[in-house]
Design a protein around this motif. Structure first.
Motif, PDB file in Angstrom:
ATOM      1  N   GLU A 180      33.505  -5.839 -22.718  1.00  0.00           N
ATOM      2  CA  GLU A 180      34.276  -7.079 -22.842  1.00  0.00           C
ATOM      3  C   GLU A 180      35.310  -7.222 -21.737  1.00  0.00           C
ATOM      4  N   ASN A 181      35.490  -8.464 -21.306  1.00  0.00           N
ATOM      5  CA  ASN A 181      36.573  -8.805 -20.391  1.00  0.00           C
ATOM      6  C   ASN A 181      37.840  -9.095 -21.183  1.00  0.00           C
ATOM      7  N   GLU A 182      38.960  -9.245 -20.501  1.00  0.00           N
ATOM      8  CA  GLU A 182      40.225  -9.519 -21.172  1.00  0.00           C
ATOM      9  C   GLU A 182      40.229 -10.875 -21.858  1.00  0.00           C
ATOM     10  N   ASP A 183      39.456 -11.834 -21.329  1.00  0.00           N
ATOM     11  CA  ASP A 183      39.429 -13.177 -21.907  1.00  0.00           C
ATOM     12  C   ASP A 183      38.445 -13.304 -23.070  1.00  0.00           C
ATOM     13  N   GLY A 184      37.831 -12.198 -23.472  1.00  0.00           N
ATOM     14  CA  GLY A 184      36.910 -12.232 -24.597  1.00  0.00           C
ATOM     15  C   GLY A 184      35.455 -12.365 -24.205  1.00  0.00           C
ATOM     16  N   THR A 185      35.159 -12.714 -22.953  1.00  0.00           N
ATOM     17  CA  THR A 185      33.779 -12.751 -22.475  1.00  0.00           C
ATOM     18  C   THR A 185      33.321 -11.310 -22.217  1.00  0.00           C
TER      19      THR A 185
END
Length: 291
Positions: free
Chosen positions: A263-268
């Motif tokens: 996961e990325n920090e933005d939720g993607t």
């Protein structure tokens, strides 16, 4: 006395009729069978269906078992605890014998049991045959005793259960909730991970186009238009975000590659692709597959 009353004009046949009615009532009371149900006093019930010879023999032994204080033989214990039909059919046997409420609770218990069995299997646990047959053995040992109490005393539930468990408002929600729990525990949600990983991706290192197809009949990974068919896909039993895949390589080799969903920090999320030689690359999502 009667003749004097008649001369006086007193009608006596009403009293006579009441006497006859009382006599008929007493006669009907005397004709009632002595083994009719009296649950308040705990007296035996009259069986709705006549018992065959096998059940008559079983009931004689169960009568001794219920009273206690009698040493049972090995054969007696077999009669009490062995019921092949109950072993084979489980809760269905209870339904057939008219023990609906007990059968429903047993069915609910099996939903929960086999749900956890499926969960353990999905987690990589090793299960013996005994784990699957255990509930059937328990049902087999209780079936004869339960049917005896059903016929003789009209028991709807087990004696250790509270009385409100007899109500349909208790039985129906129990079956529905345990059935839902079984579905959740036993259902394979791996396809969600495979569906998320399938798509068109872009390699961060060299901007190569990577097409991952883990859901169609012809599974494959395509890197810069070079297609590698996939033999098998394995979702990690402890971490469903990790998938191992067997790909067809050069000269018939079947190496194993690994895809990890991060996961990325933005939720993607993005994918981490690790090849059999240790080479790694991060894949950024471009679009879904058009299958």
């Amino acid at each position: 006395m009667r003749s004097k009353l008649l001369k006086a004009g007193v009608i006596t046949y009403i009293q006579l009729a009441e006497s006859n009615a009382a006599s008929v009532k007493v006669q009907k009371e005397q004709e009632k069978p002595s083994n009719v149900v009296n649950q308040t006093l705990g007296e035996p019930l009259l069986s709705a269906k006549p018992l065959n010879d096998t059940w008559k023999d079983r009931f004689e032994v169960l009568e001794k078992y219920e009273k206690g204080g009698v040493k049972l033989t090995f054969k007696d214990n077999q009669v009490i605890n062995f019921n092949l039909a109950a072993f084979l059919f489980g809760p269905i046997y209870y339904f057939i014998k008219g023990m609906w409420i007990k059968g429903a609770y047993l069915l609910g218990a099996l939903f929960v049991f086999y749900g956890f069995i499926s969960l353990a299997a999905e987690s990589g646990g090793k299960l013996s045959t005994g784990a699957f047959l255990g509930p059937n053995f328990l049902i087999m040992t209780f079936a004869n005793k339960d049917y005896y109490r059903h016929v003789k005393y009209g028991d709807k539930i087990w004696r250790w259960m509270p009385k409100w468990c007899k109500s349909p408002f208790s039985v129906v929600p129990t079956i529905l909730s345990t059935g839902l729990l079984w579905f959740v525990l036993s259902y394979n949600f791996d396809f969600l991970t495979l569906d998320d990983m399938s798509g068109v991706w872009l390699a961060d290192s060299d901007r190569a186009m990577v097409i991952v197809d883990l859901v169609s009949a012809n599974k494959s990974i395509t890197i810069n238009e070079k297609r590698f068919p996939i033999r098998q896909v394995f979702v990690d039993s402890n971490d469903s975000s990790i998938v191992s895949i067997e790909v067809e390589w050069l000269q018939g080799q079947i190496p194993i590659w690994t895809l990890s969903k991060l996961e990325n920090e933005d939720g993607t999320f993005y994918l981490d692709l690790t090849l059999h030689n240790g080479a790694r690359d991060e894949l950024s999502f471009v679009r879904s597959l058009q299958i």
